[in-house]
Design an enzyme around this catalytic site. Sequence first.
Site, short mmCIF file in Angstrom:
data_model
loop_
_atom_site.label_atom_id
_atom_site.label_comp_id
_atom_site.label_asym_id
_atom_site.label_seq_id
_atom_site.Cartn_x
_atom_site.Cartn_y
_atom_site.Cartn_z
N GLU A 55 46.67 -25.74 1.55
CA GLU A 55 46.96 -26.11 0.20
C GLU A 55 46.00 -25.16 -0.76
O GLU A 55 44.83 -25.08 -0.57
CB GLU A 55 46.72 -27.70 -0.08
CG GLU A 55 47.75 -28.27 0.72
CD GLU A 55 47.11 -29.70 1.04
OE1 GLU A 55 47.95 -30.74 1.27
OE2 GLU A 55 45.80 -30.12 1.03
N LYS A 68 40.84 -24.68 -5.52
CA LYS A 68 40.36 -24.86 -4.18
C LYS A 68 41.28 -24.57 -2.99
O LYS A 68 42.55 -24.93 -3.50
CB LYS A 68 40.11 -26.43 -3.87
CG LYS A 68 39.46 -26.76 -2.55
CD LYS A 68 38.94 -27.98 -2.32
CE LYS A 68 39.73 -29.27 -2.01
NZ LYS A 68 39.04 -30.44 -1.90
N ASP A 226 47.78 -38.07 3.18
CA ASP A 226 47.58 -37.12 2.23
C ASP A 226 48.59 -35.86 2.01
O ASP A 226 48.37 -34.93 1.91
CB ASP A 226 46.15 -36.87 1.90
CG ASP A 226 45.59 -36.06 3.19
OD1 ASP A 226 46.21 -36.19 4.13
OD2 ASP A 226 44.45 -35.78 3.21
N SER A 291 44.89 -42.72 -2.34
CA SER A 291 44.18 -41.29 -2.71
C SER A 291 44.93 -40.30 -2.01
O SER A 291 45.24 -40.36 -0.63
CB SER A 291 42.74 -41.44 -2.27
OG SER A 291 42.20 -40.29 -2.04
P1 NAD Z 1 38.09 -36.12 11.03
O1 NAD Z 1 38.96 -35.43 11.97
O2 NAD Z 1 36.65 -35.65 10.97
O3 NAD Z 1 37.94 -37.56 11.12
C1 NAD Z 1 38.98 -38.25 11.41
C2 NAD Z 1 38.64 -39.42 12.41
O4 NAD Z 1 39.95 -40.40 12.38
C3 NAD Z 1 38.50 -39.19 13.78
O5 NAD Z 1 37.23 -39.19 14.21
C4 NAD Z 1 39.82 -39.32 14.66
O6 NAD Z 1 39.16 -39.88 15.80
C5 NAD Z 1 40.01 -40.96 13.75
N1 NAD Z 1 41.27 -41.33 14.01
C6 NAD Z 1 42.37 -40.89 14.17
N2 NAD Z 1 43.33 -41.82 14.32
C7 NAD Z 1 42.87 -43.13 14.28
C8 NAD Z 1 43.47 -44.65 14.26
N3 NAD Z 1 44.49 -44.61 14.64
N4 NAD Z 1 42.23 -45.41 13.92
C9 NAD Z 1 41.04 -45.26 14.07
N5 NAD Z 1 40.49 -43.76 13.97
C10 NAD Z 1 41.46 -42.98 14.19
O7 NAD Z 1 38.54 -35.84 9.49
P2 NAD Z 1 37.93 -36.25 8.08
O8 NAD Z 1 37.48 -34.75 7.58
O9 NAD Z 1 37.00 -37.37 8.07
O10 NAD Z 1 39.24 -36.49 7.18
C11 NAD Z 1 39.86 -37.80 7.38
C12 NAD Z 1 41.13 -38.05 6.59
O11 NAD Z 1 41.01 -37.83 5.28
C13 NAD Z 1 42.15 -36.72 6.78
O12 NAD Z 1 43.33 -37.21 7.30
C14 NAD Z 1 41.97 -36.03 5.85
O13 NAD Z 1 43.23 -35.28 5.72
C15 NAD Z 1 41.70 -36.87 4.71
N6 NAD Z 1 41.07 -36.53 3.54
C16 NAD Z 1 41.64 -36.73 2.27
C17 NAD Z 1 40.83 -36.52 1.32
C18 NAD Z 1 41.39 -37.01 -0.14
O14 NAD Z 1 40.93 -36.75 -1.03
N7 NAD Z 1 42.29 -38.18 -0.03
C19 NAD Z 1 39.96 -35.66 1.06
C20 NAD Z 1 39.18 -35.24 2.51
C21 NAD Z 1 39.96 -35.67 3.45
#
Ligand code: NAD
Length: 334
Positions: A55, A68, A226, A291
């Site tokens: 993105e 970004k 997201d 979010s």
């Molecule tokens: P990451 O991959 O480091 O961590 C995600 C974790 O979720 C993993 O440890 C995985 O095992 C766990 N997981 C997956 N399915 C699960 C479930 N059903 N129950 C419990 N745990 C589960 O990713 P991250 O960098 O920590 O990002 C997390 C999420 O947040 C991503 O989906 C990312 O796209 C989103 N994000 C959103 C924003 C925003 O502004 N809204 C910003 C950054 C990241």
Amino acid sequence: MIVLEIKDIKELISKVGYKDFFLQLIDTLEEDYKNWDDFDKSPRVANHVDGGVIELMPISNDEMYSFKYVNGHPKNPDQGKFTVMATGQLSLTNTGEPLMFSEMTLLTAFRTAATSAMMAKHMAKKESKVLALIGTGSQSEFQYLAYSFIFNLEEVRFYDTDPKAMRKFEKNMSAFNVKLTACKDSRDAVNGADLITTCTADKKYQTVLTKDMITKDVFINGLGGDCPGKTEIEKELVEASTVVVEFLPQSKIEGEIQQMPKDFTCTEFHEIIKGEKSINVATHGTVLYDSVGFALEDYSVLRLIYSLAKKNKVGREMNLIPEINDVKNLFSLL
Ligand code: NAD
């Protein structure tokens, strides 16, 4: 033009300290959200690829422009790569001159957590003491830290499908003075929580949180839904909550509310911070901050980090834009 690498962000954070940095970032976010009407805004440009999304997130006002570059590839950790990686740029609007290029993987985690805490500051119960975190990957510790500077947190209840991620979280969190409760599933994690952040990564409609798990009025921050086809919260729970989003045109495509009918509408956060609307758990019951991450939040963190970098003389001047006397003689550079 200055360039900020990971080591520069680390140096700045250690100079400023977590608390001051988060509080300054929350102030900056609040200021920019209050000036919402001055920004030229659009939903981000998303290229959907096999296994993820890439993105571009641009935004500008009269003073500065930022963008970004960010990806989201939930299966990346299987190959030893981050799910979310980002870089970004800040430029002057009047001339278009680039001021700074920066790493933004760390800055995304900081700005996302600061935004969560800012939203909770305005909408959760002030006396919130128990935080539930579902998904203990890259974003999780940052989420705790930001909330901890706004609320008097006594306990963090956490759950991840990956036991290794839970052990990592517990180890990192042992540096902070808060009770840690490892939970056996999401239902267990949200039991008694005042604040809930879901930050899981999986490119599908998953339901890590269902309506029947919520037994009292809470503030929910759904981070991981997201992207089109990527949600975390059961539709019935979205319907039963008062939903607040960042920017409706983008959230309708990417947020939990993609599950709602096309004509669904709800409050955008700027309406709350500008005093046009009041929404909080005490008066509205469960509030869902749906979010998705908006370009304004990247603008805020970039402008703050730029001023801190200048003040602390951190970052490297790089010759990425030509500097010559006769600016029509570009050829002379060769
Ligand atoms: P990451 O991959 O480091 O961590 C995600 C974790 O979720 C993993 O440890 C995985 O095992 C766990 N997981 C997956 N399915 C699960 C479930 N059903 N129950 C419990 N745990 C589960 O990713 P991250 O960098 O920590 O990002 C997390 C999420 O947040 C991503 O989906 C990312 O796209 C989103 N994000 C959103 C924003 C925003 O502004 N809204 C910003 C950054 C990241």
